[in-house]
Design a protein around this motif. Structure first.
Motif, short mmCIF file in Angstrom:
data_model
loop_
_atom_site.label_atom_id
_atom_site.label_comp_id
_atom_site.label_asym_id
_atom_site.label_seq_id
_atom_site.Cartn_x
_atom_site.Cartn_y
_atom_site.Cartn_z
N PRO A 1 -5.45 -2.85 -4.84
CA PRO A 1 -5.11 -3.34 -3.51
C PRO A 1 -5.58 -4.78 -3.33
CG PRO A 1 -7.01 -1.93 -3.41
CD PRO A 1 -6.49 -1.81 -4.80
N PRO B 1 -16.41 5.11 1.34
CA PRO B 1 -15.24 5.76 1.94
C PRO B 1 -15.59 6.92 2.87
CG PRO B 1 -14.81 5.26 -0.36
CD PRO B 1 -16.27 4.96 -0.13
N LEU C 1 -12.92 -0.81 0.96
CA LEU C 1 -12.60 -1.93 0.07
C LEU C 1 -12.70 -3.27 0.79
CD1 LEU C 1 -9.58 -0.25 -1.72
CD2 LEU C 1 -11.66 -1.03 -2.86
N ASP D 1 -10.38 4.44 2.35
CA ASP D 1 -10.57 3.56 1.21
C ASP D 1 -10.30 2.11 1.58
OD1 ASP D 1 -11.22 5.66 -0.48
OD2 ASP D 1 -9.15 5.98 -1.12
N VAL D 2 -9.29 1.87 2.42
CA VAL D 2 -8.96 0.51 2.84
C VAL D 2 -10.16 -0.12 3.56
CG1 VAL D 2 -7.57 -0.83 4.46
CG2 VAL D 2 -6.46 0.82 2.94
N ASN E 1 0.81 -1.23 0.00
CA ASN E 1 0.00 0.00 0.00
C ASN E 1 0.84 1.27 0.00
OD1 ASN E 1 -2.46 1.38 -0.05
ND2 ASN E 1 -2.59 1.48 2.18
N TRP F 1 -3.65 3.73 -0.96
CA TRP F 1 -5.06 3.68 -0.58
C TRP F 1 -5.17 4.13 0.87
CZ3 TRP F 1 -8.29 2.60 -4.55
CH2 TRP F 1 -7.73 1.96 -5.67
#
Length: 232
Positions: free
Chosen positions: A51, A96, A184, A180-181, A34, A176
């Motif tokens: 990712p 997000p 996702l 966002d992590v 990342n 990311w």
């Protein structure tokens, strides 16, 4: 009352900064590559690769501050300094802009990796479990509630070995970011309270051996230290 054939193992947990309470660990997710510089040092192109996640068993996580035995089956044990996100409110398909509402707090962790086993797995097209999910492979410093520090998006992340800086970057360099992590990850699994997410490591990973002292810091969040002990 539920009856078990033998007493169940204790629930994995991590210390909470400034409190006698502990954070119960349910699952551990980890983000691979990342930080662009780390992706490049691992021979990958950060501009082309989306990712991906891998996991560790909950009881691979342990409190930092002590000695961790050098694990078996490896001659190439690596450190990976990481920001750890602790989930306090579950959910699936989290957007997000809603991610922060699901985060209980943050911590500093070290993803220990049997790099030679990982490379063998890659070469043979096999899973990474034996390389990443061994005993005590996820030491984490006491977690800090987000109510105390907010939701950091920048700040120094660094790690030294025996006083020599090996990793030195900024959280803002994540490909990311945390929001966002979390989003996702929640698209693939329904997150729940107690889940931890290791959010990736900067460049500079390398091998350590018995007797080495690892000291890490994430600005405004936590410091972490472990010593690598003799072989298990």
């Amino acid at each position: 009352m539920t009856s078990f054939v033998f007493p169940p193992s204790p629930r994995a947990s991590i210390a909470v900064s400034g409190s006698a309470e502990r954070f119960p660990v349910r699952r551990v997710f980890c983000v691979g590559r990342n930080y662009a510089a780390h992706a490049r040092e691992m021979g990958k192109d950060p501009e082309r690769e989306p990712p991906f996640f891998f996991t560790k068993p909950a009881d691979a996580v342990c409190d930092a501050g002590g000695t961790i035995p050098y694990p078996p089956l490896t001659e190439n044990l690596h450190f990976e300094m990481e920001l750890v996100v602790a989930i306090g409110h579950g959910g699936a398909d989290i957007s997000p802009d809603k991610s922060e509402a699901h985060i209980w707090g943050y911590g500093a962790g070290i993803d220990l990796t049997r790099r030679d086993l990982q490379q063998q797995a890659k070469d043979m097209g096999r899973p990474w479990d034996w390389a990443k999910g061994f005993d005590l492979s996820g030491p984490v410093a006491p977690l800090v509630p987000a109510t105390r520090i907010g939701h950091p998006t920048k700040g120094r992340i660094a790690l030294s070995v025996n006083g020599e800086i090996r990793q030195d970057a900024d959280l803002s360099s994540q490909i990311w970011p945390v929001r966002d992590v979390v989003s996702l990850c929640s698209r693939s699994v329904k997150l729940a309270p107690g889940d931890l997410i290791f959010t990736g490591t900067p460049a500079g990973v390398g091998a350590v051996g018995p007797g080495d002292l690892l000291e890490g810091t994430i600005e405004g969040i936590a410091e972490i230290a472990i010593t690598i002990g003799p072989r298990a």
